[in-house]
Design a protein around this motif. Structure first.
Motif, PDB file in Angstrom:
ATOM      1  N   THR A 195     -68.207 -21.977 -31.506  1.00 38.20           N
ATOM      2  CA  THR A 195     -68.573 -23.016 -30.547  1.00 38.20           C
ATOM      3  C   THR A 195     -70.090 -23.073 -30.455  1.00 38.20           C
ATOM      4  OG1 THR A 195     -66.568 -22.676 -29.242  1.00 38.20           O
ATOM      5  CG2 THR A 195     -68.406 -23.773 -28.142  1.00 38.20           C
ATOM      6  N   ASP A 196     -70.660 -24.266 -30.621  1.00 39.88           N
ATOM      7  CA  ASP A 196     -72.116 -24.419 -30.602  1.00 39.88           C
ATOM      8  C   ASP A 196     -72.714 -23.990 -29.267  1.00 39.88           C
ATOM      9  OD1 ASP A 196     -71.764 -25.586 -33.057  1.00 39.88           O
ATOM     10  OD2 ASP A 196     -72.268 -27.618 -32.419  1.00 39.88           O
ATOM     11  N   HIS A 197     -73.859 -23.319 -29.339  1.00 39.53           N
ATOM     12  CA  HIS A 197     -74.661 -23.074 -28.139  1.00 39.53           C
ATOM     13  C   HIS A 197     -75.683 -24.214 -28.068  1.00 39.53           C
ATOM     14  CE1 HIS A 197     -73.557 -18.736 -29.227  1.00 39.53           C
ATOM     15  NE2 HIS A 197     -72.783 -19.116 -28.229  1.00 39.53           N
ATOM     16  N   SER A 198     -75.245 -25.337 -27.527  1.00 42.40           N
ATOM     17  CA  SER A 198     -76.090 -26.531 -27.522  1.00 42.40           C
ATOM     18  C   SER A 198     -75.913 -27.309 -26.231  1.00 42.40           C
ATOM     19  CB  SER A 198     -75.743 -27.439 -28.711  1.00 42.40           C
ATOM     20  OG  SER A 198     -74.441 -27.979 -28.562  1.00 42.40           O
ATOM     21  N   MET A 199     -76.887 -28.176 -25.956  1.00 42.28           N
ATOM     22  CA  MET A 199     -76.847 -28.997 -24.755  1.00 42.28           C
ATOM     23  C   MET A 199     -75.638 -29.937 -24.778  1.00 42.28           C
ATOM     24  SD  MET A 199     -78.490 -29.544 -21.928  1.00 42.28           S
ATOM     25  CE  MET A 199     -80.184 -28.996 -22.210  1.00 42.28           C
ATOM     26  N   VAL A 200     -75.384 -30.577 -25.933  1.00 44.96           N
ATOM     27  CA  VAL A 200     -74.278 -31.533 -25.968  1.00 44.96           C
ATOM     28  C   VAL A 200     -72.925 -30.831 -25.842  1.00 44.96           C
ATOM     29  CG1 VAL A 200     -75.523 -33.305 -27.249  1.00 44.96           C
ATOM     30  CG2 VAL A 200     -74.249 -31.571 -28.502  1.00 44.96           C
ATOM     31  N   GLU A 201     -72.814 -29.595 -26.356  1.00 43.82           N
ATOM     32  CA  GLU A 201     -71.552 -28.862 -26.221  1.00 43.82           C
ATOM     33  C   GLU A 201     -71.276 -28.558 -24.751  1.00 43.82           C
ATOM     34  OE1 GLU A 201     -68.070 -27.693 -27.627  1.00 43.82           O
ATOM     35  OE2 GLU A 201     -69.657 -28.337 -28.995  1.00 43.82           O
ATOM     36  N   GLU A 202     -72.324 -28.255 -23.988  1.00 41.90           N
ATOM     37  CA  GLU A 202     -72.158 -28.029 -22.553  1.00 41.90           C
ATOM     38  C   GLU A 202     -71.746 -29.318 -21.848  1.00 41.90           C
ATOM     39  OE1 GLU A 202     -75.645 -26.201 -20.922  1.00 41.90           O
ATOM     40  OE2 GLU A 202     -75.311 -24.285 -21.961  1.00 41.90           O
ATOM     41  N   LEU A 203     -72.320 -30.442 -22.278  1.00 43.10           N
ATOM     42  CA  LEU A 203     -71.960 -31.729 -21.684  1.00 43.10           C
ATOM     43  C   LEU A 203     -70.516 -32.104 -22.009  1.00 43.10           C
ATOM     44  CD1 LEU A 203     -75.238 -33.733 -22.423  1.00 43.10           C
ATOM     45  CD2 LEU A 203     -74.455 -32.908 -20.195  1.00 43.10           C
ATOM     46  N   GLU A 217     -67.169 -37.839 -29.377  1.00 43.19           N
ATOM     47  CA  GLU A 217     -67.651 -38.985 -30.147  1.00 43.19           C
ATOM     48  C   GLU A 217     -69.041 -39.412 -29.663  1.00 43.19           C
ATOM     49  OE1 GLU A 217     -64.570 -38.735 -28.830  1.00 43.19           O
ATOM     50  OE2 GLU A 217     -63.680 -38.255 -30.794  1.00 43.19           O
ATOM     51  N   GLU A 218     -69.248 -39.420 -28.347  1.00 42.70           N
ATOM     52  CA  GLU A 218     -70.557 -39.784 -27.791  1.00 42.70           C
ATOM     53  C   GLU A 218     -71.629 -38.766 -28.174  1.00 42.70           C
ATOM     54  OE1 GLU A 218     -69.251 -42.148 -23.689  1.00 42.70           O
ATOM     55  OE2 GLU A 218     -69.345 -39.956 -23.713  1.00 42.70           O
ATOM     56  N   ALA A 219     -71.212 -37.519 -28.383  1.00 42.97           N
ATOM     57  CA  ALA A 219     -72.168 -36.463 -28.729  1.00 42.97           C
ATOM     58  C   ALA A 219     -72.824 -36.704 -30.076  1.00 42.97           C
ATOM     59  CB  ALA A 219     -71.463 -35.108 -28.726  1.00 42.97           C
ATOM     60  N   GLN A 220     -72.134 -37.439 -30.961  1.00 41.74           N
ATOM     61  CA  GLN A 220     -72.658 -37.658 -32.306  1.00 41.74           C
ATOM     62  C   GLN A 220     -74.020 -38.336 -32.306  1.00 41.74           C
ATOM     63  OE1 GLN A 220     -71.313 -36.576 -35.233  1.00 41.74           O
ATOM     64  NE2 GLN A 220     -69.817 -35.506 -33.957  1.00 41.74           N
ATOM     65  N   ASN A 221     -74.259 -39.197 -31.330  1.00 44.19           N
ATOM     66  CA  ASN A 221     -75.526 -39.938 -31.276  1.00 44.19           C
ATOM     67  C   ASN A 221     -76.310 -39.663 -29.995  1.00 44.19           C
ATOM     68  OD1 ASN A 221     -75.124 -41.490 -33.792  1.00 44.19           O
ATOM     69  ND2 ASN A 221     -73.432 -42.436 -32.652  1.00 44.19           N
ATOM     70  N   HIS A 222     -76.028 -38.540 -29.358  1.00 43.44           N
ATOM     71  CA  HIS A 222     -76.709 -38.210 -28.106  1.00 43.44           C
ATOM     72  C   HIS A 222     -78.170 -37.834 -28.374  1.00 43.44           C
ATOM     73  CE1 HIS A 222     -77.570 -36.191 -24.270  1.00 43.44           C
ATOM     74  NE2 HIS A 222     -76.536 -36.851 -23.793  1.00 43.44           N
ATOM     75  N   PRO A 223     -79.112 -38.294 -27.514  1.00 50.14           N
ATOM     76  CA  PRO A 223     -80.543 -37.993 -27.738  1.00 50.14           C
ATOM     77  C   PRO A 223     -80.881 -36.501 -27.712  1.00 50.14           C
ATOM     78  CG  PRO A 223     -80.194 -39.014 -25.584  1.00 50.14           C
ATOM     79  CD  PRO A 223     -78.922 -39.177 -26.354  1.00 50.14           C
ATOM     80  N   GLN A 224     -80.036 -35.685 -27.069  1.00 51.99           N
ATOM     81  CA  GLN A 224     -80.274 -34.235 -27.018  1.00 51.99           C
ATOM     82  C   GLN A 224     -79.373 -33.473 -27.993  1.00 51.99           C
ATOM     83  OE1 GLN A 224     -79.751 -33.965 -22.635  1.00 51.99           O
ATOM     84  NE2 GLN A 224     -81.811 -33.076 -22.621  1.00 51.99           N
ATOM     85  N   LYS A 225     -78.970 -34.171 -29.018  1.00 52.28           N
ATOM     86  CA  LYS A 225     -78.029 -33.618 -29.995  1.00 52.28           C
ATOM     87  C   LYS A 225     -78.511 -32.314 -30.627  1.00 52.28           C
ATOM     88  CE  LYS A 225     -75.659 -35.017 -34.242  1.00 52.28           C
ATOM     89  NZ  LYS A 225     -75.446 -36.135 -35.188  1.00 52.28           N
ATOM     90  N   ASN A 226     -79.817 -32.206 -30.848  1.00 47.97           N
ATOM     91  CA  ASN A 226     -80.360 -31.050 -31.554  1.00 47.97           C
ATOM     92  C   ASN A 226     -80.935 -29.970 -30.625  1.00 47.97           C
ATOM     93  OD1 ASN A 226     -79.797 -32.132 -34.144  1.00 47.97           O
ATOM     94  ND2 ASN A 226     -81.589 -33.454 -33.968  1.00 47.97           N
ATOM     95  N   VAL A 227     -80.705 -30.100 -29.330  1.00 48.99           N
ATOM     96  CA  VAL A 227     -81.218 -29.114 -28.376  1.00 48.99           C
ATOM     97  C   VAL A 227     -80.226 -27.956 -28.263  1.00 48.99           C
ATOM     98  CG1 VAL A 227     -81.931 -28.681 -25.997  1.00 48.99           C
ATOM     99  CG2 VAL A 227     -82.454 -30.882 -27.076  1.00 48.99           C
ATOM    100  N   ILE A 228     -80.657 -26.764 -28.663  1.00 46.31           N
ATOM    101  CA  ILE A 228     -79.768 -25.607 -28.558  1.00 46.31           C
ATOM    102  C   ILE A 228     -80.107 -24.798 -27.302  1.00 46.31           C
ATOM    103  CG2 ILE A 228     -79.407 -25.522 -31.045  1.00 46.31           C
ATOM    104  CD1 ILE A 228     -81.181 -23.051 -31.152  1.00 46.31           C
ATOM    105  N   THR A 229     -79.120 -24.096 -26.791  1.00 53.31           N
ATOM    106  CA  THR A 229     -79.272 -23.358 -25.540  1.00 53.31           C
ATOM    107  C   THR A 229     -79.378 -21.853 -25.741  1.00 53.31           C
ATOM    108  OG1 THR A 229     -76.860 -23.349 -25.303  1.00 53.31           O
ATOM    109  CG2 THR A 229     -78.071 -25.111 -24.185  1.00 53.31           C
ATOM    110  N   ARG A 230     -79.234 -21.429 -26.988  1.00 46.16           N
ATOM    111  CA  ARG A 230     -79.309 -19.993 -27.283  1.00 46.16           C
ATOM    112  C   ARG A 230     -79.823 -19.795 -28.701  1.00 46.16           C
ATOM    113  NH1 ARG A 230     -73.880 -16.471 -26.589  1.00 46.16           N
ATOM    114  NH2 ARG A 230     -73.669 -17.876 -24.788  1.00 46.16           N
ATOM    115  N   ALA A 231     -80.801 -18.895 -28.871  1.00 48.23           N
ATOM    116  CA  ALA A 231     -81.346 -18.614 -30.205  1.00 48.23           C
ATOM    117  C   ALA A 231     -81.859 -17.191 -30.249  1.00 48.23           C
ATOM    118  CB  ALA A 231     -82.483 -19.587 -30.537  1.00 48.23           C
ATOM    119  N   LEU A 232     -81.820 -16.566 -31.411  1.00 49.33           N
ATOM    120  CA  LEU A 232     -82.441 -15.251 -31.567  1.00 49.33           C
ATOM    121  C   LEU A 232     -83.946 -15.408 -31.400  1.00 49.33           C
ATOM    122  CD1 LEU A 232     -80.612 -13.577 -34.603  1.00 49.33           C
ATOM    123  CD2 LEU A 232     -80.099 -13.398 -32.158  1.00 49.33           C
ATOM    124  N   GLY A 233     -84.530 -14.575 -30.534  1.00 49.64           N
ATOM    125  CA  GLY A 233     -85.955 -14.652 -30.257  1.00 49.64           C
ATOM    126  C   GLY A 233     -86.297 -15.524 -29.079  1.00 49.64           C
ATOM    127  N   GLY A 234     -85.316 -16.242 -28.553  1.00 52.61           N
ATOM    128  CA  GLY A 234     -85.577 -17.152 -27.442  1.00 52.61           C
ATOM    129  C   GLY A 234     -85.784 -16.437 -26.117  1.00 52.61           C
TER     130      GLY A 234
END
Length: 245
Positions: A139-147, A156-173
Motif C-alpha cells: 500500500t502506497d505511503h502517499s497523500m492520495v492513498e490517504e485521501l 480513479e480520481e487519484a490518477q490525475n490528482h495534483p498531489q499524486k506524487n506527494v509521499i508521506t513516508r521515505a527513508l531519511g525523511g
C-alpha cells in the motif's frame, strides 16, 4: 529462478535517481532478494539517497543473514536493514546542506523457501502475478492513498490528482521511519514484480500484466515495459525487477 531487471532515466528527467540491486539466488535453498529505491531531493541528492539505501540494506543483509534463520529473524533483519539505511540517510541530510531534505522510497523483496517477505517505505510497489491476475501487495505511503482511504477521492480520481506524487513516508525523511512488512506464500508459476512509480504512473495494471504474460523471457518483458512507459512520455525515472518463482 527467472529474473528480469532494468532501470532508465525516462524522457523528462536529466538524472536517474532510481537505484536497484538483485542478489544471487540460491536454487537449492530457494532464497535471494532484490531492492528498488526511488530517491528525491535537490542537487542530485535523490540519486545519493537511493544509492545509500541500496548499499546499506545490501550490506546489512550480507552481514546478518544465514540459511538457518527463523521466520521471525528474517522479519527482524529486513526491518533493521531499512532502519539502518534510514538513520544513515537522515544523518547525511543534516551534515551536508546540499543533501538537506533528501530521502528515498525503498522496497525490499526477500524470497525464502515458500515465503515472500517484503519490507516497504514510500510509493514504489510490489505485485504478485498468479495465473491471469495481478494483485498489488503493498500500500502506497502517499497523500492520495490517504485521501482514498478516508473516502475523500476515488481511486480513479487519484490518477490525475495534483498531489499524486506527494509521499508521506521515505527513508531519511525522519529520525525514525516506520517500515511496513508484508508476508505471502508463493506457488510455482507465481511472478513477483517490484517497480517505481515511473512505471505505474504510465501503464495500467492490465498493460503490465499483458507484457509479462506475453514474454517468457523476463528480461525482455522488463525492457518492453520500460520502452512502453517511455513511448507514453517517460515522465519519471523507471525501474522494474521481475522474479519468476
Amino acid at each position: 529462478m527467472r529474473i528480469g531487471a532494468f532501470t532508465d532515466k525516462g524522457k523528462a528527467r536529466e538524472v536517474n535517481e532510481d537505484c536497484f540491486f538483485v542478489s544471487k539466488f540460491s536454487d537449492e535453498m530457494c532464497s535471494g532478494y532484490c531492492i528498488i529505491a526511488d530517491g528525491m531531493g535537490g542537487h542530485n541528492a535523490g540519486e545519493v539517497a537511493s544509492k545509500m539505501a541500496i548499499d546499506e540494506i545490501q550490506q546489512y543483509i550480507k552481514e546478518s543473514y544465514s540459511h538457518e534463520m527463523t521466520h521471525e529473524q528474517i522479519i527482524q533483519i529486513l526491518k533493521e536493514s531499512m532502519n539502518k539505511a534510514n538513520t544513515i540517510i537522515y544523518n547525511k541530510s543534516l551534515e551536508n546542506e546540499l543533501f538537506s531534505g533528501m530521502g528515498t522510497t525503498a522496497i525490499l523483496c526477500f524470497v525464502y523457501h515458500q515465503s515472500l517477505y517484503i519490507a516497504h517505505v514510500g510509493d514504489s510497489r510490489a505485485y504478485i502475478i498468479r495465473g491471469e491476475e495481478m494483485y498489488q501487495i503493498t500500500t502506497d505511503h502517499s497523500m492520495v492513498e490517504e485521501l482514498i482511504s478516508s473516502g475523500s477521492i476515488t481511486r480513479e480520481e487519484a490518477q490525475n490528482h495534483p498531489q499524486k506524487n506527494v509521499i508521506t513516508r521515505a527513508l531519511g525523511g525522519d529520525k525514525d521511519t516506520p517500515v511496513d512488512i508484508y508476508i505471502q506464500e508463493y506457488k510455482p508459476g507465481d511472478i513477483i514484480l517490484i517497480c517505481t512509480d515511473g512505471l505505474t504512473n504510465m501503464l495500467t495494471n492490465s498493460e503490465i500484466l499483458s507484457v509479462i504474460k506475453d514474454n517468457n523471457d523476463l528480461q525482455l518483458a522488463v525492457e518492453e515495459l520500460i520502452t512502453i512507459a517511455n513511448d507514453k512520455g517517460g515522465l519519471d525515472n523507471i525501474t522494474v525487477v521481475v522474479l519468476g518463482l
